[in-house]
Structures are given as C-alpha cells and as structure tokens.
Design a protein around this motif. Structure first.
Motif, PDB file in Angstrom:
ATOM      1  N   ASP A  41       7.940  14.826 102.619  1.00 34.13           N
ATOM      2  CA  ASP A  41       9.237  15.085 101.989  1.00 34.13           C
ATOM      3  C   ASP A  41       9.079  16.047 100.800  1.00 34.13           C
ATOM      4  O   ASP A  41       9.947  16.889 100.545  1.00 34.13           O
ATOM      5  N   VAL A  42       7.951  15.936 100.087  1.00 30.20           N
ATOM      6  CA  VAL A  42       7.706  16.867  98.976  1.00 30.20           C
ATOM      7  C   VAL A  42       7.481  18.270  99.538  1.00 30.20           C
ATOM      8  O   VAL A  42       8.018  19.257  99.026  1.00 30.20           O
ATOM      9  N   ALA A  64      11.995  24.245 101.104  1.00 29.61           N
ATOM     10  CA  ALA A  64      13.440  24.532 100.989  1.00 29.61           C
ATOM     11  C   ALA A  64      13.723  25.306  99.703  1.00 29.61           C
ATOM     12  O   ALA A  64      14.548  26.220  99.681  1.00 29.61           O
ATOM     13  N   ALA A  65      13.021  24.958  98.646  1.00 32.39           N
ATOM     14  CA  ALA A  65      13.302  25.588  97.345  1.00 32.39           C
ATOM     15  C   ALA A  65      12.777  27.012  97.277  1.00 32.39           C
ATOM     16  O   ALA A  65      13.208  27.790  96.424  1.00 32.39           O
ATOM     17  N   ALA A  98      13.695  19.727  94.147  1.00 31.92           N
ATOM     18  CA  ALA A  98      14.020  20.862  95.026  1.00 31.92           C
ATOM     19  C   ALA A  98      15.134  21.716  94.419  1.00 31.92           C
ATOM     20  O   ALA A  98      15.047  22.953  94.371  1.00 31.92           O
ATOM     21  N   ALA A  99      16.166  21.057  93.918  1.00 35.75           N
ATOM     22  CA  ALA A  99      17.317  21.795  93.384  1.00 35.75           C
ATOM     23  C   ALA A  99      16.939  22.547  92.109  1.00 35.75           C
ATOM     24  O   ALA A  99      17.271  23.739  91.950  1.00 35.75           O
ATOM     25  N   ALA A 139      10.719  19.729 100.462  1.00 36.25           N
ATOM     26  CA  ALA A 139      11.474  20.131  99.264  1.00 36.25           C
ATOM     27  C   ALA A 139      10.950  21.463  98.728  1.00 36.25           C
ATOM     28  O   ALA A 139      11.735  22.361  98.373  1.00 36.25           O
ATOM     29  N   THR A 189      12.884  13.696  94.388  1.00 36.23           N
ATOM     30  CA  THR A 189      12.445  14.821  95.222  1.00 36.23           C
ATOM     31  C   THR A 189      13.597  15.815  95.405  1.00 36.23           C
ATOM     32  O   THR A 189      13.388  17.034  95.340  1.00 36.23           O
ATOM     33  N   ASP A 190      14.793  15.296  95.605  1.00 37.89           N
ATOM     34  CA  ASP A 190      15.975  16.168  95.720  1.00 37.89           C
ATOM     35  C   ASP A 190      16.204  16.922  94.409  1.00 37.89           C
ATOM     36  O   ASP A 190      16.515  18.120  94.408  1.00 37.89           O
ATOM     37  N   ARG A 248      14.631  25.506  92.944  1.00 40.62           N
ATOM     38  CA  ARG A 248      15.376  26.600  93.600  1.00 40.62           C
ATOM     39  C   ARG A 248      16.194  27.379  92.548  1.00 40.62           C
ATOM     40  O   ARG A 248      16.134  28.613  92.499  1.00 40.62           O
ATOM     41  N   PRO A 284      12.962   9.504  96.603  1.00 35.70           N
ATOM     42  CA  PRO A 284      13.734  10.523  97.339  1.00 35.70           C
ATOM     43  C   PRO A 284      14.739  11.246  96.432  1.00 35.70           C
ATOM     44  O   PRO A 284      14.894  12.473  96.522  1.00 35.70           O
TER      45      PRO A 284
END
Ligand code: PMP
Length: 432
Positions: free
Chosen positions: A341-342, A348-349, A421-422, A345, A417-418, A425, A414
């Motif tokens: 999941d990391v 995605a970022a 990512a945000a 993230a 982690t979100d 980014r 989680p």
C-alpha cells in the motif's frame, strides 16, 4: 546566541532548511511546540520503524529501567540478552546463527569485519584483512567504516580515507544501470570477482554489501540473482560475504527474509541495527553463520571487544519489545511481501510528474529521484504540507544526484498512507 561568525553551542550538521522545533512524537507523527504536527515519512533516520513512543517499547523500557539497566555480559548472564539473541536469530530467519550485540550500526559493521577476520584466523589464515565494498555504500561514521564507505558525500574530507586503504571497488551504480537492461543476468556480480582478484585473493577477508542500498542511493536494488552469484564467487575464493542490513533489515524493505530477496542468497554475516533500537537505544546485532561460529570456538580465539553498551538489559528489553511488535504486524513473515500500500501511494504520488526522474525501492523504503536543484524546495514544500522527507544526494558517478526518501513507520495506518500520498503529490506538483 548563534549568528554569523559565532560558533553554535550545540554543534550539529545542518540541512539547508531551518530545523523544526521538536516537542513530542507519537506513532507516525512528530509534534512541534506551536501545535503543528508532521507525518514522519522517514521514520526519524529510518530507525523508528514501529512508530514513535510505541507503548510496548515504553513499558518494556520503564520496567527494565526500574530493575536496573546494566549487567556486563562478561560478568553476568542476564535473561533479556539471552532472550533477544534467540529472538533476533529467529526474526532474521537464521535460527542457528550465533549473535553478537553491540551499540550503533557503525559498531555493528566494525564487529562484523572483526569477526570475518577472526574466522579466517581461526582457520589458520591470518593474511586476509582487506574488505571490499561498493562505490555507493555507506557503512558508518567511524574512521574504518568511513574509509569503507564509497559514497564520497558522506565523508567529511572527500578524499580522506584516514590513512586506511579505501576499498570500494565493485561499482554499485554501474551495476544498477545495467540491471535495468532486459537481458540482465546479474553478470555484473563478476566485477566483484575481478575486484577481489585485483586486490589479491589471499588478502581479502570479506565483501561488504548493502543488499538494498539505503540512504546514499535511495533504494537501488541489485538485479535478481546478483547476491547469490556474489556469494558463490566469494565462496570459491574463500572470501566471506557480509550483508549490511543496518537499515534494510527486520521488515523495512517489506521483502520476505529481509533484503535476502535472492533465492539461495545466504550471507556469512548479517548486521542489523536501526529499527532494533526503535530510536530509543543504540543497538545492533551481528549474526554469524553456525559453521563460522564453530570455527572461532574451535580456534579458541578471544572474541573482539564488544564495548560498554552492548545489549545491556535495557537495550535488550527494547529490542525484544520491537521484535514482538514486528512479529504481531506480520512484518517478519517470510512468505508475505509487505508495504504494497505504501508502494502504491508512492507510485500514485509520483506518476507523470516532470520533476520525478526515478522511483526505486520496495516495501517501506523508497527513493524518489528528482531533477537537480529541486530537492530542498521539495522538502520545504512537503513541510508546508505537514510531511517530513529525508534527502539523499550524490549517487551519480560525478557526485551529482538528488532525491528524497519515503520510509514511513511499518505501523503506518491506511488513513496516514492516504495523507502521505496526497501531501507528497501536492508538494511534487509545485516543481513539475
Ligand atoms: N550502514 C548503513 C547501511 C546505514 O544506513 C547506516 C546509518 N545510516 C550505518 C551503517 C551506520 O549506522 P549508525 O548511524 O547507527 O552508526
């Protein structure tokens, strides 16, 4: 008071950005006195692997502190040390290894080198003293380990090997550029054989390698088959292999068996540290394959001195608490890759951004390479977005190269982690 021309009272290496005032830290967060909090995406210096102030560590530390923290292993046999030795060997999936504890990662690497030389001596070969390392490695801040650290930016005096023969022959970055070739067969490991032969086989005690490169190159990984091939060619030459897993061990890389991601890879000596002390105590464990431990015992040679602070009951209590938490997370399970999941993230970022020139790493450890001149601004922007990132530099042959490390605690939730990512980014977008 500090100011231009005035020395600081507390001497410390400064980054380009002003230091953040520290108030307290808990879990994945560091809090400033002004009430602001930051997600610690580098786990301190990649040592707070189970989060800050983990209750299991705090209570083990308190319990042990109340009944005494020091019992020299030369004089006493203390249960916490014995227990931690067995637990560490099991956690590293080397249950039959002998374990030697010492303090910092640096001391652990020095201990590993001393043990490698001792193994040769015990077998009647006292001529083997040299240790070869890679051009990109970092192995500690003592004179010996700095001389063995090929990464020049990590040395206070770039060309200074403290009078010790520098020995960073196998070229790590080269190796990784090649491993991106589709037809890579880990043939670059043979460069280590050439380096050993050039140094004189009869002089080489060991090859010291980071199975996944840590803070100097930001997560470079050797190609599949490299470590096993390296071990075979070293074994043929009577040279021991030492894995420096000071940073990567005990679940940080999310790989089954630590960074031993190569089928059949099995180093003679492994050094673990950082995460084992949870940021509370300096603690390293050096694991020695049983055959080598037996050779030393048969040879009747004295072990290297371990130093004063070498798994005192207090250090050991922390180590055991850490391993208990990691075990509970499943982070030491050899069959389940973790940190996916990391990784998702981080990907995605970073996808589709001009400022990002490479993303590498695995599990809970990633290096994000950015365009030259961007790093400081990126770290500053991340702070603005309540995110702490750690810089890495100078991984190219000419000394250039900039990036940031993302290495959150393995206990990251989680939702955190979100958040990571945000915030990452948004910070990166500013420079792309
Ligand atoms: N080896 C590696 C791979 C490291 O990353 C470090 C620390 N960054 C060390 C050795 C030295 O450990 P310490 O700072 O605890 O002495």
């Amino acid at each position: 008071m500090t100011g231009p021309g005035r020395p600081q009272r507390l001497l410390a290496a400064r980054q380009r950005l002003a230091p953040i005032a520290f108030d307290r830290a808990e879990g994945s967060w560091v809090h400033a006195p002004d009430g602001r909090r930051y997600l610690d995406a580098s786990s301190g210096l990649v040592c707070v692997n189970i989060g800050h102030a983990h209750p299991a560590v705090v209570s083990a530390l308190t319990r042990q502190a109340q009944v005494g923290s020091f019992a020299s292993p030369g004089t006493f046999r203390a249960d916490p040390q014995e227990r931690l030795a067995a637990e560490t060997a099991r956690a590293a999936h080397r249950p039959d290894d002998a374990v030697v504890f010492t303090s910092t990662g640096t001391a652990g690497v020095e201990m590993a080198i001393a043990l490698a030389r001792l193994v040769h001596r015990a077998r009647g070969d006292s001529g083997r003293h040299r240790v070869l390392t890679s051009s990109l490695g970092y192995h500690g801040n003592s004179a010996l380990t700095l001389a063995l650290s090929g990464h020049r930016r990590r040395r206070p005096h770039p060309d200074d090997a403290f009078g010790l023969a520098p020995a960073f022959d196998p070229p790590y970055p080269e190796l990784h550029r090649r491993c991106r070739l589709a037809a890579c067969d880990a043939g670059c490991a043979d460069e280590v054989a050439e380096a050993i032969d050039a140094a004189g086989v009869e002089q080489v005690a060991a090859v010291l390698v980071e199975p996944v490169n840590g803070t100097t190159g930001g997560g470079f990984r050797p190609p599949p088959g490299y470590l096993a091939r390296l071990e075979r060619l070293c074994a043929r030459r009577g040279v021991l292999v030492i894995h420096d897993e000071v940073l990567t061990g005990l679940g940080r890389t999310g790989l089954p068996l630590g960074a031993h991601h190569d089928a059949g890879s099995d180093a003679d000596i492994v050094v673990l540290s950082k995460g084992l002390g949870a940021g509370y105590v300096p603690l390293s464990a050096v694991l020695l394959a049983p055959g080598h431990a037996e050779a030393i015992a048969r040879g009747g040679l004295p072990l290297p001195l371990m130093g004063t602070m070498s798994a005192t009951p207090l250090q050991a209590a922390v180590g055991s608490a850490v391993l208990g938490v990691l075990g509970g997370l499943g982070a030491l399970d050899p069959d389940v890759p973790r940190g996916l999941d990391v990784e998702a993230a981080v990907r995605a970022a970073t996808t589709g951004l001009a400022a990002v020139t490479d993303v590498r790493g695995c599990g809970y450890f990633f290096g994000i390479e950015v365009t030259d001149g961007t790093q400081s601004d990126l770290i500053a922007a991340a702070r603005d977005n309540d995110l702490l990132l750690y810089p890495f530099n100078g991984f190219r042959d000419d000394g250039s190269g900039e990036g940031v490390i993302v290495a959150p605690p393995l206990t990251i939730t989680p939702a955190e982690t979100d958040f990571l990512a945000a915030a990452l980014r948004t910070s990166l977008e500013k420079w792309s």
